[in-house]
Design an enzyme around this catalytic site. Structure first.
Site, short mmCIF file in Angstrom:
data_model
loop_
_atom_site.label_atom_id
_atom_site.label_comp_id
_atom_site.label_asym_id
_atom_site.label_seq_id
_atom_site.Cartn_x
_atom_site.Cartn_y
_atom_site.Cartn_z
N SER A 30 4.10 -25.58 -26.72
CA SER A 30 4.98 -25.17 -25.57
C SER A 30 6.55 -25.51 -25.84
O SER A 30 6.73 -26.38 -26.65
CB SER A 30 4.42 -26.08 -24.39
OG SER A 30 5.43 -25.89 -23.20
N TYR A 53 2.33 -34.61 -21.35
CA TYR A 53 2.20 -33.25 -21.79
C TYR A 53 3.16 -32.89 -22.81
O TYR A 53 3.10 -32.53 -24.08
CB TYR A 53 2.24 -32.15 -20.69
CG TYR A 53 2.17 -30.70 -21.11
CD1 TYR A 53 0.81 -30.48 -21.42
CD2 TYR A 53 3.32 -29.78 -21.15
CE1 TYR A 53 0.88 -28.83 -21.65
CE2 TYR A 53 3.28 -28.57 -21.54
CZ TYR A 53 2.17 -28.16 -21.89
OH TYR A 53 1.83 -26.75 -22.25
#
Length: 257
Positions: free
Chosen positions: A148, A161
């Site tokens: 990401s 995350y």
């Protein structure tokens, strides 16, 4: 809107983890359109995985759905073995399975931290290790991690995350060095904001801010990530390894001041 022509991956077989989710489905579908046999992994989304398999078969492709909890090392190894047995060999792996809960650091428990890290990172480690054992006995292969842009650009209430995705990027770089002598390439695709049903209703302000900041002025589509993964698994990328391919419409290039 025209659809780009895909490289021919006929004869290849790819396992896409987390393929019952929005991005994973898009990745698996693009591999199928490129001619690859596709193993559609799921954990809890069996019905969605089977729907995708039927869609692939309906277009003349080859696909199967396999379930596993990729937070468990042994299940990761079984998943890889079953995938290779079904396909005859495994030429590509896309480590896509992941979770993205929103939670502040204050009050976060170690168990909550581990749930994210085990899903996003342990699965990458274990599936990659297992895939290498299969690929090393053939002609090598391609492994792609889905990270990401938050692996390098942190966001509030995403510390677990962001940390896991930063580690995924570094794992790929390390693995690229160690597995290159085996003919195995390891890369990363780092998506930006990918559209999904209901996103605009769930996060209207965020979507508006994203679209105003992104030079290409739109949200990403699952096929955008799929096309990047197909490219990295194709002969067109045979001299590409250890690379983090950012697919975010240019938002990472936008000024922050």
């Amino acid at each position: 809107m025209s659809v780009p022509e895909l490289p021919d991956l006929s004869g290849q077989s790819v396992l896409v983890t987390g393929a019952s989710g929005t991005v994973g489905r898009g990745v698996a579908w693009r591999f199928a359109l490129a001619g690859a046999a596709v193993i559609v992994h799921y954990h809890k989304g069996a019905e969605r995985a089977e729907e995708l398999v039927e869609r692939v078969r309906g277009h003349g492709g080859k696909a199967v759905a396999l379930g596993a909890d990729v937070r468990d090392e042994d299940e990761c190894h079984r998943l890889i073995r079953r995938s290779a047995e079904w396909a005859g060999r495994l030429t590509a792996l896309v480590n896509n399975a992941g979770v993205q809960p929103v939670q502040p650091l204050d009050g976060m428990t170690a168990a909550e931290w581990r749930q994210v890290v085990d899903t996003n990172l342990l699965s990458v480690f274990a599936c990659t290790q297992a895939a290498v054992e299969v690929m090393r006995s053939t002609d090598g292969g391609s492994i792609t991690h889905i990270a990401s842009i938050e692996g390098s650009h942190p966001a509030r209430q995403h510390a677990h995350y962001c940390s896991s995705k930063a580690a995924v990027i570094m794992h790929a770089r390390s693995a690229a060095i160690e597995y290159a002598p085996l003919g195995i390439r390891v890369n990363v695709v780092s998506p930006g904001l990918i559209d999904k049903p209901g996103l605009e209703e769930e996060w209207p302000d965020g979507v508006r801010r994203w679209e105003s900041a992104a030079p290409l002025r739109r949200r990403g589509r699952p096929q955008d990530i799929g096309d990047a993964c197909v490219f990295l698994a194709s002969p067109m990328a045979e001299w590409v390894t250890g690379h983090n391919l950012v697919v975010d419409g240019g938002v990472s290039s936008a000024p922050t001041w």
